[in-house]
Design a protein around this motif. Structure first.
Motif, PDB file in Angstrom:
ATOM      1  N   LEU A 173       0.818  -1.217   0.000  1.00 30.13           N
ATOM      2  CA  LEU A 173       0.000   0.000   0.000  1.00 30.13           C
ATOM      3  C   LEU A 173       0.849   1.264   0.000  1.00 30.13           C
ATOM      4  O   LEU A 173       0.610   2.171  -0.796  1.00 30.13           O
ATOM      5  N   ASP A 174       1.834   1.363   0.881  1.00 23.46           N
ATOM      6  CA  ASP A 174       2.637   2.585   0.972  1.00 23.46           C
ATOM      7  C   ASP A 174       3.354   2.904  -0.338  1.00 23.46           C
ATOM      8  O   ASP A 174       3.343   4.042  -0.811  1.00 23.46           O
ATOM      9  N   THR A 175       3.953   1.891  -0.937  1.00 23.02           N
ATOM     10  CA  THR A 175       4.663   2.102  -2.205  1.00 23.02           C
ATOM     11  C   THR A 175       3.680   2.447  -3.320  1.00 23.02           C
ATOM     12  O   THR A 175       3.949   3.332  -4.138  1.00 23.02           O
ATOM     13  N   ALA A 176       2.532   1.763  -3.361  1.00 18.22           N
ATOM     14  CA  ALA A 176       1.523   2.051  -4.382  1.00 18.22           C
ATOM     15  C   ALA A 176       1.028   3.490  -4.263  1.00 18.22           C
ATOM     16  O   ALA A 176       0.875   4.185  -5.275  1.00 18.22           O
ATOM     17  N   MET A 177       0.812   3.953  -3.039  1.00 15.18           N
ATOM     18  CA  MET A 177       0.356   5.337  -2.842  1.00 15.18           C
ATOM     19  C   MET A 177       1.447   6.333  -3.239  1.00 15.18           C
ATOM     20  O   MET A 177       1.154   7.372  -3.830  1.00 15.18           O
ATOM     21  N   GLU A 178       2.697   6.007  -2.949  1.00 21.88           N
ATOM     22  CA  GLU A 178       3.812   6.881  -3.325  1.00 21.88           C
ATOM     23  C   GLU A 178       3.916   6.998  -4.847  1.00 21.88           C
ATOM     24  O   GLU A 178       4.062   8.095  -5.399  1.00 21.88           O
TER      25      GLU A 178
END
Length: 165
Positions: free
Chosen positions: A101-106
């Motif tokens: 999730l964090d990487t996808a949002m970034e």
């Protein structure tokens, strides 16, 4: 079979952006979407296809990642990065496993706020679109559709403008 109703949370943050979250913890995935105002109907009359090519270019490098780096990172996560223009808006999104999730949002943030619009990528997409247009023009049904829209709606109406992709 049990049906689980997903709960929707709808908020507007301080900059005016509206956030809608629908949680479904039965899947280990996230589906992120950003709807941007402006689409094909906003193309200048003499520049039909600008919204399409812009959407095609957005995921081809953004922020610190070039096109190849972006593709490698997305593939490495088993994710999918999408961008497409519609009549009144453009959608940019990322589908990924929830552990990413964090990487996808970034990545999605970079695509929306800092697309590179690299000249090399533009040339590749332009060549693809040109080849598609040539192929379509050999189709009688496509040529009929191209002639019909402006005849029915008028050349200056958004519906009378025909995409050439």
């Amino acid at each position: 079979m049990q049906t689980i109703a997903a709960q929707m949370v709808n908020r507007t943050i301080s900059n005016g952006m509206r956030i809608v979250v629908i949680e479904d913890h039965t899947q280990p995935a996230v589906f992120l979407r950003v709807l941007l105002p402006g689409g094909e109907n906003d193309d200048p009359e003499d520049l039909a296809g600008v919204a399409d090519i812009t959407a095609d270019l957005m995921p081809k490098g953004a922020g610190p990642r070039g096109a190849d780096e972006m593709a490698e990172e997305i593939d490495g996560m088993g994710a999918d990065l999408v961008a497409e223009s519609h009549a009144e808006y453009t959608v940019v999104g990322c589908n990924a496993l929830s552990v990413h999730l964090d990487t996808a949002m970034e990545i999605l943030r970079d695509v929306v706020l800092s697309p590179r619009f690299d000249k090399r990528e533009f040339s590749l997409i332009q060549d693809q679109m040109t080849a598609n247009i040539k192929a379509q023009r050999s189709s009688p049904s496509y040529m009929a559709a191209v002639a019909m829209a402006p005849a029915v709606f008028g050349r200056h109406a958004p519906q009378g403008s025909v995409k050439t992709e």
